[in-house]
Design a protein around this motif. Structure first.
Motif, PDB file in Angstrom:
ATOM      1  N   ALA A 114      36.027 111.037  53.857  1.00  0.00           N
ATOM      2  CA  ALA A 114      35.530 111.956  54.896  1.00  0.00           C
ATOM      3  C   ALA A 114      35.466 111.243  56.248  1.00  0.00           C
ATOM      4  O   ALA A 114      35.808 111.830  57.292  1.00  0.00           O
ATOM      5  CB  ALA A 114      34.160 112.494  54.502  1.00  0.00           C
ATOM      6  N   TRP A 115      35.047 109.986  56.258  1.00  0.00           N
ATOM      7  CA  TRP A 115      35.014 109.175  57.474  1.00  0.00           C
ATOM      8  C   TRP A 115      36.423 109.002  58.037  1.00  0.00           C
ATOM      9  O   TRP A 115      36.656 109.162  59.239  1.00  0.00           O
ATOM     10  CB  TRP A 115      34.361 107.830  57.133  1.00  0.00           C
ATOM     11  N   ASP A 169      34.182  99.918  40.663  1.00  0.00           N
ATOM     12  CA  ASP A 169      33.253 101.013  40.383  1.00  0.00           C
ATOM     13  C   ASP A 169      32.288 101.212  41.552  1.00  0.00           C
ATOM     14  O   ASP A 169      31.928 102.352  41.885  1.00  0.00           O
ATOM     15  CB  ASP A 169      32.517 100.832  39.053  1.00  0.00           C
ATOM     16  N   ALA A 170      31.895 100.147  42.229  1.00  0.00           N
ATOM     17  CA  ALA A 170      31.022 100.259  43.408  1.00  0.00           C
ATOM     18  C   ALA A 170      31.793 100.860  44.582  1.00  0.00           C
ATOM     19  O   ALA A 170      31.252 101.672  45.348  1.00  0.00           O
ATOM     20  CB  ALA A 170      30.460  98.892  43.779  1.00  0.00           C
ATOM     21  N   VAL A 171      33.065 100.486  44.728  1.00  0.00           N
ATOM     22  CA  VAL A 171      33.924 101.067  45.771  1.00  0.00           C
ATOM     23  C   VAL A 171      34.092 102.561  45.510  1.00  0.00           C
ATOM     24  O   VAL A 171      33.922 103.391  46.416  1.00  0.00           O
ATOM     25  CB  VAL A 171      35.296 100.355  45.800  1.00  0.00           C
ATOM     26  N   VAL A 190      30.608  97.114  50.344  1.00  0.00           N
ATOM     27  CA  VAL A 190      31.682  96.938  49.365  1.00  0.00           C
ATOM     28  C   VAL A 190      33.000  96.477  49.972  1.00  0.00           C
ATOM     29  O   VAL A 190      33.977  96.287  49.253  1.00  0.00           O
ATOM     30  CB  VAL A 190      31.905  98.223  48.522  1.00  0.00           C
ATOM     31  N   CYS A 191      33.046  96.295  51.302  1.00  0.00           N
ATOM     32  CA  CYS A 191      34.274  95.785  51.911  1.00  0.00           C
ATOM     33  C   CYS A 191      33.979  95.057  53.206  1.00  0.00           C
ATOM     34  O   CYS A 191      32.908  95.227  53.802  1.00  0.00           O
ATOM     35  CB  CYS A 191      35.299  96.896  52.137  1.00  0.00           C
ATOM     36  N   GLU A 192      34.957  94.264  53.609  1.00  0.00           N
ATOM     37  CA  GLU A 192      34.941  93.588  54.903  1.00  0.00           C
ATOM     38  C   GLU A 192      36.241  93.938  55.608  1.00  0.00           C
ATOM     39  O   GLU A 192      37.252  94.207  54.955  1.00  0.00           O
ATOM     40  CB  GLU A 192      34.871  92.066  54.736  1.00  0.00           C
ATOM     41  N   TYR A 193      36.217  93.922  56.937  1.00  0.00           N
ATOM     42  CA  TYR A 193      37.401  94.208  57.732  1.00  0.00           C
ATOM     43  C   TYR A 193      37.947  92.955  58.396  1.00  0.00           C
ATOM     44  O   TYR A 193      37.192  92.100  58.839  1.00  0.00           O
ATOM     45  CB  TYR A 193      37.062  95.196  58.858  1.00  0.00           C
ATOM     46  N   THR A 207      32.210  99.457  61.746  1.00  0.00           N
ATOM     47  CA  THR A 207      30.830  99.325  61.252  1.00  0.00           C
ATOM     48  C   THR A 207      30.296 100.650  60.712  1.00  0.00           C
ATOM     49  O   THR A 207      29.341 100.649  59.945  1.00  0.00           O
ATOM     50  CB  THR A 207      29.873  98.782  62.329  1.00  0.00           C
ATOM     51  N   GLY A 208      30.923 101.752  61.103  1.00  0.00           N
ATOM     52  CA  GLY A 208      30.502 103.060  60.602  1.00  0.00           C
ATOM     53  C   GLY A 208      31.130 103.456  59.278  1.00  0.00           C
ATOM     54  O   GLY A 208      30.780 104.495  58.703  1.00  0.00           O
ATOM     55  N   ASP A 209      32.053 102.665  58.791  1.00  0.00           N
ATOM     56  CA  ASP A 209      32.708 102.977  57.522  1.00  0.00           C
ATOM     57  C   ASP A 209      31.672 102.943  56.395  1.00  0.00           C
ATOM     58  O   ASP A 209      30.953 101.957  56.234  1.00  0.00           O
ATOM     59  CB  ASP A 209      33.817 101.956  57.265  1.00  0.00           C
ATOM     60  N   PRO A 210      31.601 103.996  55.594  1.00  0.00           N
ATOM     61  CA  PRO A 210      30.674 103.998  54.456  1.00  0.00           C
ATOM     62  C   PRO A 210      30.885 102.816  53.506  1.00  0.00           C
ATOM     63  O   PRO A 210      29.932 102.346  52.896  1.00  0.00           O
ATOM     64  CB  PRO A 210      30.966 105.328  53.758  1.00  0.00           C
TER      65      PRO A 210
END
Length: 98
Positions: A24-25, A13-15, A73-76, A64-67
């Protein structure tokens, strides 16, 4: 070439609350020619992006610019590889070993 693996660090739900901004990104980076393919993992615990850029530093700057990242809510996980073979549609991204 880079494989970007996203792993969610928050409930779905947070994602989903920032999914529209994330899409959009993504669209902007497809327009710039940085992203070649992307999609959700199954089960839905993250995603995968195939990307091209001049170097790893640029990819890390992009992530780092990913919303999703900005919302926490995420890690890469970033994996760089030399694409010495590709499908014909990706021929322009083929590389030679150094």
């Amino acid at each position: 070439m880079f494989v970007l693996e996203l792993s969610y660090t928050a409930p779905l739900d947070a994602v989903d609350a920032v999914l529209e901004d994330h899409v959009a990104w993504l669209d902007g980076l497809y327009e710039q020619g940085v992203f070649l393919a992307s999609g959700r993992k199954e089960p839905r615990d993250g995603g995968v992006i195939l990307a091209v850029a001049e170097d790893r530093a640029r990819i890390e700057e992009i992530t780092t610019g990913d919303p999703f990242v900005r919302a926490g809510v995420c890690e890469y996980r970033v994996t760089e590889f030399v694409a010495t073979k590709t499908a014909p549609a990706l021929e322009r991204y083929r590389e030679t070993l150094r």
